[in-house]
Design a protein around this motif. Structure first.
Motif, PDB file in Angstrom:
ATOM      1  N   ARG A  73       0.887  -3.983  -6.317  1.00 37.78           N
ATOM      2  CA  ARG A  73      -0.466  -4.038  -5.780  1.00 37.78           C
ATOM      3  C   ARG A  73      -0.891  -5.498  -5.614  1.00 37.78           C
ATOM      4  NH1 ARG A  73      -0.220   0.135  -9.556  1.00 37.78           N
ATOM      5  NH2 ARG A  73      -0.685  -1.354 -11.201  1.00 37.78           N
ATOM      6  N   ASP A 121      -0.882  -8.284  -8.472  1.00 36.38           N
ATOM      7  CA  ASP A 121       0.105  -8.026  -9.520  1.00 36.38           C
ATOM      8  C   ASP A 121       1.085  -9.200  -9.591  1.00 36.38           C
ATOM      9  OD1 ASP A 121      -0.918  -5.577 -10.242  1.00 36.38           O
ATOM     10  OD2 ASP A 121       0.637  -4.387  -9.250  1.00 36.38           O
ATOM     11  N   SER A 142       0.830  -1.205   0.000  1.00 38.49           N
ATOM     12  CA  SER A 142       0.000   0.000   0.000  1.00 38.49           C
ATOM     13  C   SER A 142       0.860   1.248   0.000  1.00 38.49           C
ATOM     14  CB  SER A 142      -0.905  -0.008   1.237  1.00 38.49           C
ATOM     15  OG  SER A 142      -0.120   0.174   2.387  1.00 38.49           O
ATOM     16  N   GLU A 143       0.205   2.373  -0.205  1.00 43.20           N
ATOM     17  CA  GLU A 143       0.905   3.651  -0.237  1.00 43.20           C
ATOM     18  C   GLU A 143       1.597   3.937   1.090  1.00 43.20           C
ATOM     19  OE1 GLU A 143       1.502   5.858  -2.716  1.00 43.20           O
ATOM     20  OE2 GLU A 143       0.727   4.207  -3.862  1.00 43.20           O
ATOM     21  N   ASN A 190       5.458   0.195  -7.849  1.00 47.95           N
ATOM     22  CA  ASN A 190       4.150  -0.347  -7.484  1.00 47.95           C
ATOM     23  C   ASN A 190       4.165  -1.866  -7.393  1.00 47.95           C
ATOM     24  OD1 ASN A 190       2.571   2.118  -7.587  1.00 47.95           O
ATOM     25  ND2 ASN A 190       2.900   2.045  -9.800  1.00 47.95           N
TER      26      ASN A 190
END
Length: 153
Positions: free
Chosen positions: A104, A107, A2-3, A102
């Motif tokens: 996620r 993915d 996550s961010e 990234n």
């Protein structure tokens, strides 16, 4: 990832190579074993002609070559940037070219968002067999990109 995922406590010394080690070990091990078994079978069977024997050995070698190709992906982070080695391509990026790292849920591997508006898959970090390692590697690469990239992000 996550961010708000935490950055690693300490960044590794550069250069550092990220690769799916378990996947690589399995692919190379299976490839070598299969090639050896097919070659031994080709040599042991009395009913095969020399052409058939060589086609067996060639098939085993081809199978090994494909699995070696699948085990090739890795990502090298160095002071001058990142080199992404995928199945058949290699691309070097300056740190300033990487806007975001990234990974996620769902993915198959890490994606790098680039300054030119494109996204580059970095198949050397993949959560398939070792998800925790891939998440850790992605966090580390993200922290490195934030440290060595341009400050005007």
């Amino acid at each position: 990832m996550s961010e708000s995922s935490p950055a690693p406590a300490r960044l590794p010394d550069l250069p550092v190579t990220f690769r799916p080690t378990r996947t690589r070990v399995v692919l190379i091990g299976v490839g070598v074993a299969a090639c050896a078994v097919i070659s031994v079978v080709a040599l042991v069977l009395d009913t095969l002609s020399p052409g058939e024997r060589s086609s067996f050995v060639l098939t085993g070698a081809l199978f090994l070559a494909v699995l070696l190709l699948l085990s090739r992906p890795h990502v090298i982070a160095a002071t001058d940037g990142v080199t992404v080695v995928n199945l058949t391509t290699t691309r070097h990026l300056d740190w300033a070219e990487i806007l975001r790292v990234n990974l996620r849920a769902g993915d198959p591997w890490v994606y790098l968002d680039l300054a030119d508006g494109t996204s580059l898959p970095a198949m050397g970090i993949q959560p398939g067999v070792a998800k925790e390692q891939a998440v850790s590697d992605a966090r580390t690469l993200r922290a490195l990109a934030e440290r060595y990239g341009t400050p005007e992000r």
